[in-house]
Design a protein around this motif. Structure first.
Motif, mmCIF file in Angstrom:
data_model
loop_
_atom_site.group_PDB
_atom_site.id
_atom_site.type_symbol
_atom_site.label_atom_id
_atom_site.label_comp_id
_atom_site.label_asym_id
_atom_site.label_seq_id
_atom_site.Cartn_x
_atom_site.Cartn_y
_atom_site.Cartn_z
ATOM 1 N N UNK A 7 25.846 32.883 -27.607
ATOM 2 C CA UNK A 7 26.493 33.768 -28.573
ATOM 3 C C UNK A 7 27.395 32.963 -29.489
ATOM 4 N N UNK A 8 27.255 33.208 -30.788
ATOM 5 C CA UNK A 8 28.146 32.623 -31.783
ATOM 6 C C UNK A 8 28.371 33.684 -32.849
ATOM 7 N N UNK A 9 29.438 34.454 -32.654
ATOM 8 C CA UNK A 9 29.722 35.587 -33.535
ATOM 9 C C UNK A 9 31.201 35.589 -33.892
ATOM 10 N N UNK A 10 31.501 35.291 -35.154
ATOM 11 C CA UNK A 10 32.898 35.177 -35.546
ATOM 12 C C UNK A 10 33.560 34.055 -34.765
ATOM 13 N N UNK A 11 34.613 34.378 -34.050
ATOM 14 C CA UNK A 11 35.302 33.390 -33.218
ATOM 15 C C UNK A 11 34.837 33.425 -31.767
ATOM 16 N N UNK A 12 33.922 34.319 -31.454
ATOM 17 C CA UNK A 12 33.443 34.449 -30.078
ATOM 18 C C UNK A 12 32.314 33.464 -29.805
ATOM 19 N N UNK A 13 32.393 32.830 -28.654
ATOM 20 C CA UNK A 13 31.374 31.890 -28.224
ATOM 21 C C UNK A 13 31.033 32.134 -26.755
ATOM 22 N N UNK A 14 29.725 32.031 -26.450
ATOM 23 C CA UNK A 14 29.279 32.123 -25.060
ATOM 24 C C UNK A 14 28.232 31.043 -24.811
ATOM 25 N N UNK A 15 28.250 30.505 -23.604
ATOM 26 C CA UNK A 15 27.344 29.415 -23.245
ATOM 27 C C UNK A 15 26.834 29.607 -21.823
ATOM 28 N N UNK A 16 25.595 29.192 -21.616
ATOM 29 C CA UNK A 16 25.059 29.037 -20.267
ATOM 30 C C UNK A 16 25.096 27.553 -19.936
ATOM 31 N N UNK A 17 25.659 27.220 -18.799
ATOM 32 C CA UNK A 17 25.796 25.817 -18.410
ATOM 33 C C UNK A 17 25.144 25.600 -17.048
ATOM 34 N N UNK A 18 24.403 24.533 -16.943
ATOM 35 C CA UNK A 18 23.769 24.158 -15.666
ATOM 36 C C UNK A 18 24.219 22.748 -15.303
ATOM 37 N N UNK A 19 24.810 22.628 -14.119
ATOM 38 C CA UNK A 19 25.206 21.324 -13.585
ATOM 39 C C UNK A 19 24.167 20.932 -12.548
ATOM 40 N N UNK A 20 23.493 19.803 -12.721
ATOM 41 C CA UNK A 20 22.430 19.406 -11.783
ATOM 42 C C UNK A 20 22.913 19.336 -10.341
ATOM 43 N N UNK A 21 22.005 19.641 -9.440
ATOM 44 C CA UNK A 21 22.350 19.673 -8.014
ATOM 45 C C UNK A 21 22.852 18.325 -7.526
ATOM 46 N N UNK A 22 22.236 17.234 -8.006
ATOM 47 C CA UNK A 22 22.662 15.921 -7.524
ATOM 48 C C UNK A 22 24.088 15.578 -7.955
ATOM 49 N N UNK A 23 24.537 16.122 -9.119
ATOM 50 C CA UNK A 23 25.912 15.893 -9.565
ATOM 51 C C UNK A 23 26.905 16.647 -8.679
ATOM 52 N N UNK A 24 26.549 17.868 -8.321
ATOM 53 C CA UNK A 24 27.395 18.656 -7.420
ATOM 54 C C UNK A 24 27.468 17.981 -6.062
ATOM 55 N N UNK A 25 26.288 17.517 -5.594
ATOM 56 C CA UNK A 25 26.219 16.884 -4.285
ATOM 57 C C UNK A 25 27.028 15.590 -4.267
ATOM 58 N N UNK A 26 26.997 14.846 -5.361
ATOM 59 C CA UNK A 26 27.745 13.594 -5.430
ATOM 60 C C UNK A 26 29.248 13.858 -5.327
ATOM 61 N N UNK A 27 29.733 14.873 -6.033
ATOM 62 C CA UNK A 27 31.158 15.222 -5.956
ATOM 63 C C UNK A 27 31.520 15.713 -4.554
#
Length: 486
Positions: A7-27
């Motif tokens: 979503x990009x409407x006026x000042x409003x923004x929305x995003x879908x974000x995916x963090x890879x499983x290996x990055x989560x596992x590393x942390x």
């Protein structure tokens, strides 16, 4: 990490974000290994506990911390990649997370608006310069001398009369409930000074030392605490002593007593203080016109969430002053728990009318706040440590006997210090604008200034009402003036 704009409407923004499983596992592994260096597990030396065992025992405990860290890191990267500045803390909605699978979540926010060229050319303002008559200085000195003159108990007992100083203990009640701040012991009251509620002092005239007097008065309609305005009150008063005041002496001895080398030095200091006080009032008036001009000249979208937050702060303050709970349609009194007057009775307007008006004020505040911040930042205006320290000392002086506690509170509270810094920064920006503007000085007397300021305050309130009545939504060009302090 994958970022998808949704979503990009006026000042409003929305995003879908995916963090890879290996990055989560590393942390997760890093966090578990840190735990493994500290915990004691039978059969294993510290730091030698197998990761599989640590994962089995502590994964549930640290997983939420790891996910929070991943979200923070992802939002930081998002802001850098998209070059955006959230107006407030972004909202996060966790969509899914399973072991050995990607972490998915939604981020929604409103971003700060981009303010283009800020043209401050061709601005002009009037500045009132107060000329203080010599009689005003003389009157001020007389009041000071009156305040510092010595008093003594009556040598020959008699009843009180106008001009006497009554030493009183008192306790006030409205509808048989104690008045907040309406009691005192050993209070010094000059009868006829008009320093108490109208009618109070008159009822203490004609009484002897030790008399117990029941004083009945009605609070003024414009009393500062609206829950008592226009209400009858009872004060139980005991006259513990009666004093006579020595004659007023305006001489070198008075000046010396106040720490001045001469009476002339005292006069100069008093005049300087009077001029300074009126200069402050004049600056606030000119500042109002500066803000009006900025609101008229610069129109841009503002984040709805910031407006909502500002409105809630204003509304909470208003309801507190009126003594009305915000979530109770019956207008229950906050302090007594009893049903009290409605919004119309207390403020002269319905709740709906007030909400519209204060929504206009909230929008104006947010827009001007963003604009002033941008002007200040572009011109490298900063609040110095000495300026902030002076403001802190001034605040501490408002609480005699508690100065150390007040200073400690502000120094240990970042948001409290920000509340001191904000008005200093704002005034610096206004002064910067005035230095680039055409200023027409107009000399006025103190009485003329007070009359002009009262008329302008009335005009400002009318503009707020008019702007709120034009639309149920935010006005395109708000022209209101501030009716609440920032």
């Amino acid at each position: 990490m994958q970022i998808k704009d949704t979503l990009s409407q006026g000042l409003k923004r929305e995003f879908d974000i995916i963090v890879p499983a290996d990055e989560v596992e590393a942390k997760l592994h890093i966090r578990l290994e840190a735990i493994g260096k500290k915990v004691k597990v039978p059969g294993f030396r510290p730091g030698k506990v197998p990761l599989a065992l640590l994962k089995k025992r502590y994964k549930a405990e640290v997983l939420s911390e790891v996910i929070e860290e991943c979200v923070k890191s992802a939002i930081k990267q998002l802001k850098a990649e998209k070059n955006i500045k959230p107006a407030l803390q972004p909202k996060v909605n966790l969509k899914s997370y399973e072991e050995d699978k990607d972490l998915g979540f939604e981020v929604s926010m409103e971003i700060l608006p981009t303010i283009g060229d800020i043209n401050l050319d061709n601005l002009s303002f009037d500045k009132y310069i107060v000329t203080v008559p010599s009689e005003s200085v003389a009157s001020a000195i007389e009041n000071i001398a009156k305040k510092y003159r010595e008093t003594r108990s009556l040598q020959n007992p008699r009843k009180t009369k106008k001009g006497d100083i009554a030493i009183i203990d008192f306790e006030g009640f409205v509808e048989d409930l104690p008045i907040k701040g309406g009691s005192g012991k050993g209070h010094t009251l000059e009868l006829g000074s008009g320093s108490f509620i109208p009618g109070f002092e008159d009822q203490l005239i004609g009484h002897n030392k030790g008399s117990q007097v029941q004083v009945t008065v009605t609070f003024p309609e414009n009393y500062h605490d609206t829950q008592y305005a226009n209400k009858p009150a009872r004060f139980d008063v005991t006259i513990t002593d009666i004093h006579e005041a020595n004659p007023i002496s305006i001489d070198a001895a008075l000046a010396e007593k106040l720490g001045f080398d001469s009476l002339e030095a005292l006069r100069e200091a008093v005049e300087k203080n009077i001029v300074s006080d009126y200069a402050d009032h004049s600056f606030l008036n000119t500042k109002r016109h500066v803000l009006d001009a900025l609101a008229e000249r610069f129109v841009f979208d503002i984040p709805e969430n910031m407006v909502h937050m500002e409105f809630e702060n204003i509304w909470e303050q208003l309801c507190h002053e009126l003594g009305i709970t915000q979530d109770n349609a019956s207008n229950t009194n906050v302090k007594s728990g009893e049903r009290t007057k409605s919004f119309i009775e207390l403020a002269g307007k319905s709740e709906e009318e007030l909400r519209k008006e204060y929504k206009v004020i909230a929008e104006r505040r947010v827009r001007l706040g963003l604009l002033l911040a941008e002007i200040g930042n572009r011109n490298k205006l900063v609040v110095t440590n000495s300026e902030l320290l002076n403001a802190l000392m001034a605040k501490a002086k408002e609480f005699p006997g508690q100065e150390k506690e007040v200073i400690a509170f502000y120094r240990n509270n970042e948001s409290a210090m920000a509340s001191l810094r904000a008005p200093i920064f704002e005034n610096k920006v206004v002064e910067f604008i005035l230095n680039q503007s055409t200023i027409t000085e107009k000399k006025v007397t103190p009485e003329e200034l007070e009359r002009l300021l009262a008329l302008e305050e009335e005009e400002a309130e009318h503009k707020v009402t008019s702007a709120a009545g034009k639309s149920d939504k935010k006005p395109k060009k708000p022209k209101t003036k501030e009716t609440l302090k920032k």
